[in-house]
Scaffold this active site. Structure first.
Site, short mmCIF file in Angstrom:
data_model
loop_
_atom_site.label_atom_id
_atom_site.label_comp_id
_atom_site.label_asym_id
_atom_site.label_seq_id
_atom_site.Cartn_x
_atom_site.Cartn_y
_atom_site.Cartn_z
CG ASP A 78 -0.22 0.23 2.52
OD1 ASP A 78 0.72 -0.55 2.82
OD2 ASP A 78 -0.57 1.18 3.25
CG ASP A 81 3.28 -0.71 4.95
OD1 ASP A 81 2.89 -1.13 3.85
OD2 ASP A 81 2.55 -0.06 5.72
CE1 TYR A 230 -4.74 2.78 4.35
CE2 TYR A 230 -3.46 0.87 5.04
CZ TYR A 230 -3.56 2.06 4.34
OH TYR A 230 -2.49 2.54 3.63
CD GLU A 475 4.08 5.28 4.92
OE1 GLU A 475 4.14 4.05 4.83
OE2 GLU A 475 3.64 5.87 5.94
#
Length: 624
Positions: A78, A81, A230, A475
């Site tokens: 995603d 990571d 999430y 990120e």
């Protein structure tokens, strides 16, 4: 990915704003589009193909699903990571597919349609694997807690690859609904170039929607390891409507239209007026699609309900523009600001909705009505462009927030694969904690450039710190990029000239022989000097279920010097769906967005069936 997104904004730190010269030169949207698609190749999990262009990546996650007795190799990581989170992955695929459905012609013109379709298919192939039974769906591989304890490139992973699923006893309507939306939207992207694959996607989409609707519940109550990363704060009602909207667009099945009409109130489509759109909250997206159906004359008996959806869609547009009764916050440099962590995800998704709605309004010949007055479609597009330009470097820091675009972009991205030397350069094993000591803490540029990645972006005062441990700002995420594909294609290629409310036939991404267009001009009944001309032509064809289907475009032109009104059209030998006219009884009339046709102007409608062109004639009309 470090923390889930909350619906409330996080109070910004009060930092001193240092104004730097703006990078005001025009942007190369075509180059930015190419780079934004390339980013997805860096996020791939599984066996990488021979066509892989991001060469510093290698195979990874090759045993995913094995412990659960299912093949879950593939899909996307995603963010920075190595976890495969199902909900944001599905949303990413939905938005990439929507970008292609709306702006595939522009992508083809820039040579990027094939790459975009490859990016979608890498995701949909995985979603098919994750759906081994009608009422079973695997929604996560790996978990954030063990993954975030380690800093390893994907090729060296030693963290848990446990797979987590939803089923009737452990439901997840939001996850199943978003996955249904993704597969339905993708079926539209592949419909003309790979119809058998499109049919497979649609079968899975319909099964997942039925599963989501029948066994209701939040997915993070079943896959609890997702809650820290999430969490489904908005619940599952928006995803049920979202899936129904995409299934209606993909199938033209009245069941899904009636689902939107009958459940608009109970599931919040007519009630929630939002100021954000993203992987968790889909209402603004649903409302935009339903407004498209309404303006396209598809609402039927549900027109009053769909008007309420549209009011909420327009509330969103006005709020983003700063012309509504409750407007979104913006930075001093003009960027939409929602929250401190990964704010750019909301910028790209909101800007995409503004762009498509601008084109819908243009096709309908309408303006947007906001609290501050009437807004032209071009104003929506102009604002969306300003947001893209900010991301690409027109901002107080003169920083491009797309890695690898321009000369001043983030060099210390919070991304495991990018920050650790490529396994192809140094195959020495990088241990779980050793990666933190050796690579994470390095105060140097990443050894691998994560080309095309959109990072989290600046704070509420346009400040940005290019530091690897600053995950809130450095990120990247797949769902930051997905809406940007359509935005950049539209800005690069302009408007392609077709009615955006009609279904679009995408060009073939690779050079293949095309059927010769068949053009026939049919005068209206009467003499050859009739004031109304009808021209039909076949624009594309494809094979499905052993049949050849044809898409016909029909242009009706007012050749007179007066305004054409009360037009009544008769169509016979029609064996498929038609878009762009309103049907009443056995006759057809002006579409919902037109009530007359000025002198010299034309209207277009299209239909699809597996036969030669239909017989179209003018039954009656008036000139005034």
């Amino acid at each position: 990915m470090h923390r889930f997104v909350r619906l409330c904004s996080v109070a910004p730190l009060f930092l001193v704003l240092v104004l730097l010269p703006l990078a005001l030169a025009g942007h190369d949207y075509g180059q930015a589009l190419s780079k934004s698609i390339l980013f997805f190749e860096a996020q791939r999990s599984g066996y990488l193909p021979s066509t892989q262009r991001v060469q510093w990546r290698g195979h990874s996650g090759l045993n995913d699903g094995k412990a659960n007795g299912v093949d879950l190799v593939g899909g996307y990581y995603d963010a920075g990571d190595n976890v495969k989170f199902g909900l944001p992955m599905a949303f990413t695929i939905t938005m990439m597919s929507w970008s292609i459905v709306e702006y595939g012609k522009q992508m083809a013109a820039s040579g990027e349609l094939g790459h975009a379709l490859d990016a979608v298919k890498w995701g949909t192939d995985y979603l098919i694997k994750a759906h081994p039974e009608p009422n079973v769906f695997y929604g996560e591989v790996g978990d954030g807690t063990t993954d975030h304890y380690c800093w390893q490139r994907p090729e060296d992973m030693t963290t848990s690859r446990q797979a987590y699923r939803i089923d009737p006893s452990n439901p997840g309507s939001d996850l199943a609904g978003e996955s249904a939306a993704a597969l339905a939207a993708a079926s539209l992207a592949f419909r003309h170039n790979n119809p058998s694959y499109a049919n497979e996607l649609l079968t899975h989409a319909q099964q997942l929607f039925e599963f989501a609707d029948k066994y209701r519940g939040k997915y993070d109550s079943s896959i609890t390891v997702a809650q820290k990363y999430y969490r489904s704060i908005s619940g599952y009602a928006d995803e049920l409507l979202w899936a129904a909207a995409w299934l209606y667009q993909a199938t033209n099945n009245e069941y899904y239209l009636s689902y939107l009409g009958k459940n608009g109130d109970s599931l919040g489509g007519t009630g929630w007026a939002m100021t954000e759109f993203g992987w968790d909250v889909k209402y603004a997206g649903v409302q935009t699609l339903v407004a498209k159906f309404l303006m396209g004359g598809k609402a039927g008996q549900y027109a009053p309900v769909f008007e309420e959806y549209q009011q909420n869609a327009e509330f969103f547009m006005c709020a983003i523009l700063g012309k509504g009764n409750r407007n979104v916050q913006k930075t001093p440099g003009g960027l939409i600001f929602r929250q401190r962590w990964n704010n750019l995800q909301f910028v790209t998704s909101a800007s995409f909705l503004l762009t498509v709605y601008s084109d819908y309004l243009t096709s309908a010949g309408k303006n947007l009505n906001c609290g501050s007055g009437s807004v032209s479609p071009s104003e929506l597009l102009s604002f969306a462009k300003s947001q893209v330009d900010y991301i690409l470097g027109d901002n107080p820091r003169a920083t491009s927030y797309m890695v690898g675009y321009g000369s001043n972009y983030p060099r210390q991205v919070h991304h495991r694969g990018s920050s650790i030397v490529s396994i192809k350069v140094d195959s020495s094993f990088v241990s779980c904690r050793g990666g933190y000591a050796t690579w994470f803490s390095r105060e140097a540029s990443d050894p691998n450039v994560l080309t095309g990645a959109i990072v989290g972006g600046p704070d509420a005062y346009d400040n940005f710190a290019d530091e690897r441990d600053n995950y809130e700002q450095t990120e990247p995420a797949t769902y930051n990029n997905a809406p940007l594909l359509g935005l950049l294609a539209r800005l690069q290629g302009g408007h392609s000239g077709y009615n955006q409310l009609l279904p679009v036939a995408l060009p073939t991404p690779k050079t293949q022989p095309k059927p010769a267009p068949v053009t026939k001009t049919t005068p209206a009944p009467g003499s050859s000097s009739s004031p109304i001309a009808i021209e039909q032509k076949m624009t594309t064809s494809w094979n499905a279920y052993g049949k050849t289907y044809y898409r016909y475009s029909t242009i009706v032109t007012n050749k007179s010097t007066k305004t054409l009104k009360s037009l009544k059209i008769t169509i016979s030998k029609l064996y498929g769906p038609l878009w762009g006219l309103t049907k009443s009884g056995d006759s057809y009339f002006f579409p919902a967005w037109l009530n007359s046709l000025p002198a010299g102007k034309s209207l277009e409608f299209v239909y699809i069936h597996s036969a030669s062109q239909a017989d179209v004639s003018i039954s009656s009309y008036a000139l005034a």
